[in-house]
Design a protein around this motif. Structure first.
Motif: not given
Length: 267
Positions: A24-29, A55-59
């Motif tokens: 599961r890769l969570y990454a900046a948009g 993908f979404a805003a990092s915060g």
């Protein structure tokens, strides 16, 4: 050339990985195009491994991880959000800068502006300035940093720009573009701002969708660089470290470069 520690650890191992695992890769948009391609390339050389990107805003992603979502690799548009997770004991690796970016200005058709007149245009009371949302999205924080630099060139500029800036993207309640639309192209085409401060990579993608948009380079005295930080989170599967190594390796860096990102730190 410094090399990413995971590369040395995993050389000769991750190409042969065959266990059925999901990473599961969570990454900046802003990384969506580049890391979607990198994920596909990684899957192609790692039989049985599936990358599920988010993908979404990092915060906002960092907050979701703090609340218990099971991310394995976190690729942020800054180093602050992954550092916060690392400091809380949630990381299996140290924060590594894997890519770099810059702010550009995206201007609507008909707005007379260039690099030398950018600050005057931003300060013009009749010009609507769009940014992303600070704290939720590093792009908004970088815009604030640009405003601080402007204050050194023109007294009071920071206060003026912070007061007038429209935080149009990256927040928890920000309006989302319709499916298939570039967020920044949609914001500008919808007439929500006259000029928008965003990453240069975002500006290029927006202009591809709406050709009438103009990209204005930020002058050196206002320039703000963006260092993108990555961590592997604790309790992630072994292939998560391999994915991080791939992104820092030659193939991953070539994909990022193709999408306009600067090189990361090769330790």
């Amino acid at each position: 050339m410094r090399r990413f520690g995971l590369v040395a650890l995993l050389v000769g191992t991750f190409p042969a990985m065959v266990s059925a695992e999901t990473v599961r890769l969570y990454a900046a948009g802003s990384l969506k195009a580049a890391l979607s391609e990198a994920a596909r390339a990684f899957e192609a050389t790692n039989a049985g491994v599936k990358v599920e990107p988010e993908f979404a805003a990092s915060g906002l992603l960092r907050e979701r991880i703090e609340k218990g979502e099971a991310a394995h690799v976190f690729a942020s548009a800054d180093v602050g959000h992954p550092t916060r997770l690392a400091d809380a004991g949630r990381a299996a690796t140290k924060v590594t800068v894997f890519a770099r970016n810059q702010l550009c200005a995206l201007a609507r058709e008909g707005l007379e502006v260039n690099s030398s007149t950018l600050l005057a245009t931003l300060l013009d009371a009749s010009v609507r300035v769009g940014t992303s949302t600070p704290k939720a999205d590093p792009s908004g924080d970088y815009a604030i940093a640009l405003f601080a630099k402007a204050d050194k060139l023109k007294a009071g500029a920071r206060a003026t720009l912070e007061a007038k800036a429209l935080q149009l993207t990256g927040g928890p309640t920000s309006a989302k573009a319709p499916a298939g639309r570039n967020q920044y192209a949609w914001v500008m085409a919808s007439g929500r701002a006259d000029i928008f401060l965003t990453y240069c990579t975002n500006a290029v993608l927006a202009q591809k969708e709406v050709a009438s948009l103009r990209i204005v380079q930020v002058p050196a005295e206002l320039s703000v660089g963006a260092d993108y930080g990555m961590i592997v989170l604790k309790d992630a599967p072994a292939s998560a470290a391999a994915l991080a190594a791939f992104i820092l390796g030659d193939a991953g860096q070539a994909i990022l470069a193709k999408h306009g990102f600067g090189a990361g730190d090769r330790k």
